[in-house]
Write a protein that holds these residues in place. Structure first.
Motif, mmCIF file in Angstrom:
data_model
loop_
_atom_site.group_PDB
_atom_site.id
_atom_site.type_symbol
_atom_site.label_atom_id
_atom_site.label_comp_id
_atom_site.label_asym_id
_atom_site.label_seq_id
_atom_site.Cartn_x
_atom_site.Cartn_y
_atom_site.Cartn_z
ATOM 1 N N LEU A 1 -7.498 -7.020 1.580
ATOM 2 C CA LEU A 1 -8.457 -5.942 1.331
ATOM 3 C C LEU A 1 -7.775 -4.581 1.305
ATOM 4 O O LEU A 1 -8.134 -3.710 0.503
ATOM 5 N N ALA A 2 -6.786 -4.387 2.170
ATOM 6 C CA ALA A 2 -6.066 -3.112 2.202
ATOM 7 C C ALA A 2 -5.387 -2.835 0.867
ATOM 8 O O ALA A 2 -5.426 -1.710 0.349
ATOM 9 N N LEU B 1 -14.549 -5.083 5.451
ATOM 10 C CA LEU B 1 -14.147 -5.310 6.832
ATOM 11 C C LEU B 1 -15.320 -5.753 7.703
ATOM 12 O O LEU B 1 -15.161 -6.595 8.599
ATOM 13 N N THR C 1 -8.194 -2.223 -1.948
ATOM 14 C CA THR C 1 -8.843 -0.906 -1.903
ATOM 15 C C THR C 1 -7.861 0.217 -2.235
ATOM 16 O O THR C 1 -8.262 1.255 -2.772
ATOM 17 N N LYS C 2 -6.583 0.008 -1.931
ATOM 18 C CA LYS C 2 -5.592 1.008 -2.340
ATOM 19 C C LYS C 2 -5.466 1.036 -3.861
ATOM 20 O O LYS C 2 -5.284 2.109 -4.462
ATOM 21 N N SER D 1 -12.794 4.079 -2.240
ATOM 22 C CA SER D 1 -11.921 3.048 -1.670
ATOM 23 C C SER D 1 -12.239 2.801 -0.202
ATOM 24 O O SER D 1 -12.280 1.649 0.255
ATOM 25 N N GLU D 2 -12.502 3.858 0.556
ATOM 26 C CA GLU D 2 -12.770 3.691 1.986
ATOM 27 C C GLU D 2 -14.134 3.062 2.238
ATOM 28 O O GLU D 2 -14.291 2.258 3.164
ATOM 29 N N THR E 1 0.827 -1.212 0.000
ATOM 30 C CA THR E 1 0.000 0.000 0.000
ATOM 31 C C THR E 1 0.860 1.261 0.000
ATOM 32 O O THR E 1 0.507 2.253 -0.650
ATOM 33 N N LYS F 1 -13.901 -0.577 1.492
ATOM 34 C CA LYS F 1 -13.155 -1.212 2.577
ATOM 35 C C LYS F 1 -14.044 -1.460 3.785
ATOM 36 O O LYS F 1 -13.941 -2.505 4.449
ATOM 37 N N THR F 2 -14.950 -0.534 4.077
ATOM 38 C CA THR F 2 -15.868 -0.700 5.200
ATOM 39 C C THR F 2 -16.754 -1.921 5.003
ATOM 40 O O THR F 2 -16.945 -2.727 5.930
ATOM 41 N N SER G 1 -10.899 -2.892 11.667
ATOM 42 C CA SER G 1 -9.565 -3.475 11.525
ATOM 43 C C SER G 1 -9.004 -3.891 12.883
ATOM 44 O O SER G 1 -8.363 -4.941 13.006
ATOM 45 N N ASN H 1 -13.448 2.076 9.628
ATOM 46 C CA ASN H 1 -12.468 1.070 9.199
ATOM 47 C C ASN H 1 -11.407 0.830 10.263
ATOM 48 O O ASN H 1 -10.923 -0.294 10.431
#
Length: 269
Positions: free
Chosen positions: A170-171, A210, A174-175, A202-203, A43, A206-207, A155, A151
């Motif tokens: 996932l990190a 996660l 999404t990056k 992306s965030e 990332t 990610k939510t 996490s 997130n």
């Protein structure tokens, strides 16, 4: 069907199905550290690459505007951290079912705080005569910061249980979504809103990922328990104040320069 939080079956989704001897625990910790380190390296490589590309394409003024919106929202939305992550790593690591006691309450509290913060941002934007483009950027980054805070909590839940495989993948994924969004904004010349939208996309993705992982590994359910949420917040207060101080120190310079100076100065800074 996910068992109720706190039940024997629910807790078995946590540490009970992992090796109990010290050697196995040490190997698991080393393996998780390698996975997280690899994910972090990937990332960072993506982020550094885009950080070289964005200023070159945007120029000092536009990049300064983007940096101000990012720093301004990050400074205000630090309030949403609630100091939850250290508390989670301490408590949920031994009580997986406890995650459901406060997760729903923290989401509701964060939503309420976000509404108040958006009101403050609107007042500041109008008081400093910001352009509609800057206001749009600030609001997009503000929504993204809400997801960033969520997130961090999700996490921490997975990290407390040593479930880092999906989180690490996932990190990176999404990056890559963020980098692709930035690349698309450059190709289609969308304007600055496209860069903020890439971060928001992306965030938010990610939510979703996660939360799915948290349901799978910890059996979390969303419910509002005021007593448990209040106890978590009070216990996390020292961590919260420390986090606020660190974030404000890191972001306040860009925020103040953006308010008192010009976007070009922020860009060169």
């Amino acid at each position: 069907m996910i068992p109720p939080a706190g039940s024997k079956t629910g807790d078995a989704a946590g540490p009970l199905d992992r090796p109990q001897d010290g050697t196995s625990d040490s190997l698991l910790a080393i393996a998780n550290a390698l996975k997280l380190g690899t994910s972090l390296a990937a990332t960072l490589a993506i982020a550094i690459g885009m950080r070289f590309l964005m200023p070159r394409y945007l120029g000092p003024t536009n990049f300064g505007t983007l940096s101000f919106a990012d720093g301004f929202t990050a400074t205000l939305f630090v309030l949403l951290s609630l100091g939850a992550e250290p508390y989670i790593r301490k408590e949920v690591s031994v009580r997986p079912g406890h995650a459901s006691d406060f997760l729903g309450g923290t989401l509701v509290l964060r939503a309420m705080l976000s509404v108040a913060i958006f009101g403050v941002m609107a007042i500041v934007m109008h008081a400093t005569s910001r352009s509609p483009e800057v206001m749009q950027l600030v609001y997009l980054f503000g929504i993204a910061q809400f997801f960033v805070s969520v997130n961090g909590t999700l996490s921490a839940l997975l990290h407390a249980q040593g479930r880092v495989d999906g989180m690490s993948a996932l990190a990176v994924a999404t990056k890559l979504v963020w980098a692709a969004g930035v690349g698309a904004a450059i190709l289609v010349r969308s304007g600055l809103w496209g860069f903020a939208a890439a971060f928001l996309a992306s965030e938010s993705i990610k939510t979703v990922g996660l939360f799915a992982l948290s349901r799978r590994h910890l059996g979390v359910v969303l419910r509002v328990d005021r007593v448990a949420t209040k106890a978590m917040i009070l216990s996390s207060l020292p961590y919260f104040l420390n986090g606020c101080a660190i974030t404000a120190y890191n972001k306040l310079d860009v925020t103040l320069l953006g308010v008192l100076g010009t976007s070009c100065e922020v860009g060169w800074y």
